[in-house]
Design a protein around this motif. Structure first.
Motif, mmCIF file in Angstrom:
data_model
loop_
_atom_site.group_PDB
_atom_site.id
_atom_site.type_symbol
_atom_site.label_atom_id
_atom_site.label_comp_id
_atom_site.label_asym_id
_atom_site.label_seq_id
_atom_site.Cartn_x
_atom_site.Cartn_y
_atom_site.Cartn_z
ATOM 1 N N GLY A 133 -31.567 37.089 5.056
ATOM 2 C CA GLY A 133 -30.816 36.548 4.266
ATOM 3 C C GLY A 133 -29.393 36.750 4.489
ATOM 4 N N ALA A 134 -28.867 38.133 4.651
ATOM 5 C CA ALA A 134 -27.818 38.505 4.977
ATOM 6 C C ALA A 134 -27.075 37.834 6.242
ATOM 7 C CB ALA A 134 -27.528 39.946 4.811
ATOM 8 N N THR A 135 -28.108 37.858 7.213
ATOM 9 C CA THR A 135 -27.564 37.462 8.461
ATOM 10 C C THR A 135 -27.320 35.968 8.244
ATOM 11 O OG1 THR A 135 -29.070 38.822 9.763
ATOM 12 C CG2 THR A 135 -28.415 36.817 10.989
ATOM 13 N N ALA A 136 -28.148 35.095 7.471
ATOM 14 C CA ALA A 136 -27.913 33.602 7.339
ATOM 15 C C ALA A 136 -26.657 33.554 6.615
ATOM 16 C CB ALA A 136 -29.092 33.043 6.416
ATOM 17 N N CYS A 137 -26.342 34.275 5.503
ATOM 18 C CA CYS A 137 -25.090 34.208 4.972
ATOM 19 C C CYS A 137 -23.707 34.211 6.092
ATOM 20 C CB CYS A 137 -24.982 35.152 3.660
ATOM 21 S SG CYS A 137 -26.243 34.581 2.497
ATOM 22 N N LEU A 138 -23.747 35.618 6.588
ATOM 23 C CA LEU A 138 -22.711 35.868 7.486
ATOM 24 C C LEU A 138 -22.539 34.662 8.535
ATOM 25 C CD1 LEU A 138 -20.685 37.895 8.274
ATOM 26 C CD2 LEU A 138 -22.647 39.042 9.900
ATOM 27 N N ALA A 139 -23.688 34.139 8.978
ATOM 28 C CA ALA A 139 -23.521 33.124 9.862
ATOM 29 C C ALA A 139 -22.891 31.769 9.400
ATOM 30 C CB ALA A 139 -24.914 32.713 10.596
ATOM 31 N N MET A 140 -23.015 31.767 8.192
ATOM 32 C CA MET A 140 -22.720 30.112 7.638
ATOM 33 C C MET A 140 -20.993 30.557 7.262
ATOM 34 S SD MET A 140 -25.269 29.868 4.328
ATOM 35 C CE MET A 140 -27.229 29.436 4.809
ATOM 36 N N LEU A 141 -20.473 31.911 6.926
ATOM 37 C CA LEU A 141 -19.110 31.869 6.694
ATOM 38 C C LEU A 141 -18.594 31.935 8.137
ATOM 39 C CD1 LEU A 141 -19.079 34.868 4.270
ATOM 40 C CD2 LEU A 141 -18.747 32.468 3.828
ATOM 41 N N ILE A 142 -18.968 32.354 9.008
ATOM 42 C CA ILE A 142 -18.515 32.274 10.422
ATOM 43 C C ILE A 142 -18.472 30.993 10.812
ATOM 44 C CG2 ILE A 142 -18.859 33.114 12.714
ATOM 45 C CD1 ILE A 142 -19.925 35.608 11.626
ATOM 46 N N TRP A 143 -19.378 30.173 10.789
ATOM 47 C CA TRP A 143 -19.614 28.794 11.090
ATOM 48 C C TRP A 143 -18.385 27.913 10.447
ATOM 49 C CZ3 TRP A 143 -21.896 26.013 14.570
ATOM 50 C CH2 TRP A 143 -21.587 24.623 14.470
ATOM 51 N N VAL A 144 -17.760 28.060 9.290
ATOM 52 C CA VAL A 144 -16.868 27.201 8.819
ATOM 53 C C VAL A 144 -15.668 27.831 9.294
ATOM 54 C CG1 VAL A 144 -18.092 26.482 6.760
ATOM 55 C CG2 VAL A 144 -16.741 28.675 6.315
ATOM 56 N N MET A 145 -15.312 29.148 9.688
ATOM 57 C CA MET A 145 -14.242 29.697 10.062
ATOM 58 C C MET A 145 -13.937 29.352 11.641
ATOM 59 S SD MET A 145 -13.968 33.363 8.300
ATOM 60 C CE MET A 145 -15.333 33.981 8.504
ATOM 61 N N TRP A 146 -14.694 29.554 12.594
ATOM 62 C CA TRP A 146 -14.570 29.401 13.658
ATOM 63 C C TRP A 146 -15.685 28.662 14.674
ATOM 64 C CZ3 TRP A 146 -14.498 34.540 12.382
ATOM 65 C CH2 TRP A 146 -15.585 35.402 12.936
ATOM 66 N N GLY A 147 -16.726 28.782 14.135
ATOM 67 C CA GLY A 147 -18.433 28.578 14.891
ATOM 68 C C GLY A 147 -18.074 26.882 15.024
ATOM 69 N N TYR A 148 -18.074 26.112 14.054
ATOM 70 C CA TYR A 148 -17.818 24.697 14.414
ATOM 71 C C TYR A 148 -16.937 24.149 15.109
ATOM 72 C CZ TYR A 148 -17.293 19.569 13.189
ATOM 73 O OH TYR A 148 -17.121 18.449 13.404
ATOM 74 N N SER A 149 -15.621 24.783 15.201
ATOM 75 C CA SER A 149 -14.604 24.500 16.107
ATOM 76 C C SER A 149 -15.322 24.845 17.493
ATOM 77 C CB SER A 149 -13.385 25.148 15.729
ATOM 78 O OG SER A 149 -12.307 24.833 16.455
ATOM 79 N N LEU A 150 -15.629 25.769 17.706
ATOM 80 C CA LEU A 150 -16.128 26.259 19.130
ATOM 81 C C LEU A 150 -17.225 25.418 19.672
ATOM 82 C CD1 LEU A 150 -16.190 30.028 19.084
ATOM 83 C CD2 LEU A 150 -14.485 28.527 20.001
ATOM 84 N N ALA A 151 -18.130 24.757 18.709
ATOM 85 C CA ALA A 151 -19.361 24.034 18.993
ATOM 86 C C ALA A 151 -19.259 22.366 19.132
ATOM 87 C CB ALA A 151 -20.429 24.478 18.222
ATOM 88 N N PHE A 152 -18.352 22.120 17.912
ATOM 89 C CA PHE A 152 -18.260 20.690 17.941
ATOM 90 C C PHE A 152 -16.676 20.294 17.642
ATOM 91 C CE2 PHE A 152 -22.835 21.585 16.726
ATOM 92 C CZ PHE A 152 -23.208 20.871 17.646
ATOM 93 N N GLY A 153 -15.759 21.131 17.811
ATOM 94 C CA GLY A 153 -14.421 20.930 17.315
ATOM 95 C C GLY A 153 -13.900 19.573 17.895
ATOM 96 N N ASP A 154 -12.744 19.061 17.042
ATOM 97 C CA ASP A 154 -12.009 17.840 17.507
ATOM 98 C C ASP A 154 -11.210 17.883 18.807
ATOM 99 O OD1 ASP A 154 -13.095 16.607 15.300
ATOM 100 O OD2 ASP A 154 -11.343 17.227 13.955
ATOM 101 N N THR A 155 -10.831 18.804 19.167
ATOM 102 C CA THR A 155 -10.110 19.005 20.577
ATOM 103 C C THR A 155 -10.859 19.475 21.471
ATOM 104 O OG1 THR A 155 -8.224 19.943 19.172
ATOM 105 C CG2 THR A 155 -8.248 20.324 21.682
ATOM 106 N N THR A 156 -11.070 18.416 22.814
ATOM 107 C CA THR A 156 -11.956 18.671 23.738
ATOM 108 C C THR A 156 -11.117 19.044 24.835
ATOM 109 O OG1 THR A 156 -13.071 16.565 22.909
ATOM 110 C CG2 THR A 156 -13.548 17.548 25.519
ATOM 111 N N TYR A 157 -11.469 20.196 25.434
ATOM 112 C CA TYR A 157 -10.692 20.600 26.494
ATOM 113 C C TYR A 157 -10.987 20.236 27.813
ATOM 114 C CZ TYR A 157 -9.830 24.304 23.049
ATOM 115 O OH TYR A 157 -9.331 25.149 22.052
#
Length: 445
Positions: free
Chosen positions: A79-103
């Motif tokens: 449970g704690a791993t999932a919760c931590l992953a959720m918070l990290i996802w909205v901070m920088w995870g989504y950006s690194l995986a699917f962000g609007d800026t394509t390098y």
């Protein structure tokens, strides 16, 4: 005069038709930008089904497989791993995986950017699907967030009963950043290395299962074996709870697989029936193999077969016909049984709850097997434009890249934690059980 009136009327009519056509085109563009409520509702439901897979599904499945003195710690870690992953996802995870800026160049093959802390996203933002439809961007972000959460939690099957809670909380952000987010981008994002290569991974055979299985194996080696393993018997303390967890995982997996179509359409329907039949075939096959090996068909084998089938069909869920999925479930169950019952003892690694033996190996079988079941001669949705041999190499290459990236990245993350705060509880804490030593509670009083 009449000719002039007719000419004027014709001109007016033509201009009105032109204006109407232009207006219709503009209206169509507006409609296309609005999420279909049915698709949106299905994707919100699918997202909640994946959450069901984590809590309570995976928590109960893993918890029941441990000894009673580690039941609560296992569930809490999930449970704690999932919760931590959720918070990290909205901070920088989504950006690194699917962000609007394509390098541009090499960097763009592995990560994206520009959407840190969900910058630029609001309730009107949309995300593309595999057709001309769109869904709410917040829904897409939430759906992918649950994938990151469960992948990190799956690793715990290899480290159960001996990893410190504080070490886990430090390991997860590092691992997600250097392992999960780049692999998710490579496989599922436009411009990603394996996406552009043509790798087929409908719902996460590489991104989730091979990734978690290999990472779990590496971390298990870094931690070392449980005290007394394999000399002392360490049977599951509650197969009842494990079977409840397995059932919840199977139900939730429909969100995982059918949800990956991103729409409530025929592709989702195909993924749904494949998730039924591959799993059913694998569950029964595991029990048959047990019988052929001279044992009784067991409840644990039934539960293990369920997971082996679910794992194998994940990359093929929308990339196979139903009978190809059945074949994949059967093969996965046989191969996973060999690794769980034979290879683990032979090589001596302590993959506590068989995260590598089922998720890692089942993911490899599923990812490579997708190249076969995708073909039209097996009832797959492929059009035959890519020869099976060529697709086999593409799938194998994606498996190799995932294994290397996950293995090396986990080694780096694990060593960083080991050298700073340490990975493992003390011998006394392990003997007393992590429920008491780490959380001050008991599952059963």
């Amino acid at each position: 005069m009449i000719r002039k009136l007719m000419y004027g009327a014709a001109t007016l009519g033509a201009s009105m038709l032109t204006a109407t056509a232009a207006f219709a085109q503009e209206a169509a563009e507006v409609v296309e930008a609005v999420p279909n409520p049915g698709n949106n509702a299905w994707m919100m439901t699918a997202t909640l089904l994946v959450l069901l897979m984590i809590l309570p599904g995976l928590a109960l499945f893993y918890g029941g497989l441990t000894r009673s003195k580690n039941m609560l710690s296992t569930m809490t870690q999930v449970g704690a791993t999932a919760c931590l992953a959720m918070l990290i996802w909205v901070m920088w995870g989504y950006s690194l995986a699917f962000g609007d800026t394509t390098y541009e160049g090499t960097l763009g093959l592995f990560i994206s950017g520009g959407s840190y802390f969900l910058m630029g996203t609001d309730a009107s933002s949309t995300a593309a699907t595999f057709t001309d439809e769109v869904i709410s961007k917040y829904v897409f972000i939430s759906f992918q967030m649950t994938f990151a959460a469960i992948t990190a939690a799956l690793i715990l099957g290899a480290t159960a009963e001996r990893m410190k809670f504080s070490a886990l909380m430090l390991f997860v952000p590092i691992w997600l950043t250097i392992v999960y987010f780049p692999i998710a981008h490579m496989v599922w994002a436009g411009g990603g290395l394996l996406f552009e290569d043509g790798a087929l991974d409908f719902a996460g055979g590489t991104v989730v299962h091979i990734n978690a299985g290999i990472s779990g194996l590496v971390l298990a080696y870094l931690l070392g074996k449980r005290r007394g393993y394999p000399q002392e018997p360490m049977p599951p303390h509650s197969l009842t709870l494990t079977l409840v967890g397995a059932g919840l995982l199977w139900v939730g997996w429909f969100g995982f697989n059918a949800g990956s179509a991103l729409e409530a359409d025929g592709s989702a329907g195909l993924a749904m029936i494949n998730t039924f039949v591959a799993t059913a075939a694998a569950a029964l096959t595991w029990m048959v193999v047990e019988k052929l090996a001279g044992h009784k068909g067991s409840a644990l084998g039934f539960a293990s077969g369920i997971i082996a089938g679910l794992v194998a069909v994940t990359p093929a869920a929308g990339n196979s016909g139903p009978f190809g999925a059945i074949l994949l479930g059967i093969v996965s169950s046989i191969v996973c049984y060999v690794f769980v019952a034979k290879m683990k003892a032979k090589f001596g690694y302590d993959d506590s709850l068989d995260a590598f033996g089922i998720h890692g190996i089942g993911g490899i079988v599923g990812a490579i097997g997708t190249a076969v079941v995708y073909q039209p001669f097996l009832g797959g949705p492929g059009d035959g434009s890519t020869a099976m041999g060529a697709q086999l190499w593409i799938q194998t290459f994606s498996v190799i890249v995932t294994i290397l990236w996950a293995g090396i990245g986990t080694l780096i993350a694990g060593y960083l934690v080991k050298l700073t705060i340490g990975l493992r509880v003390t011998e006394e804490e392990e003997v007393n059980g992590l429920d008491i030593s780490e959380h001050g509670e008991r599952a059963y009083n």
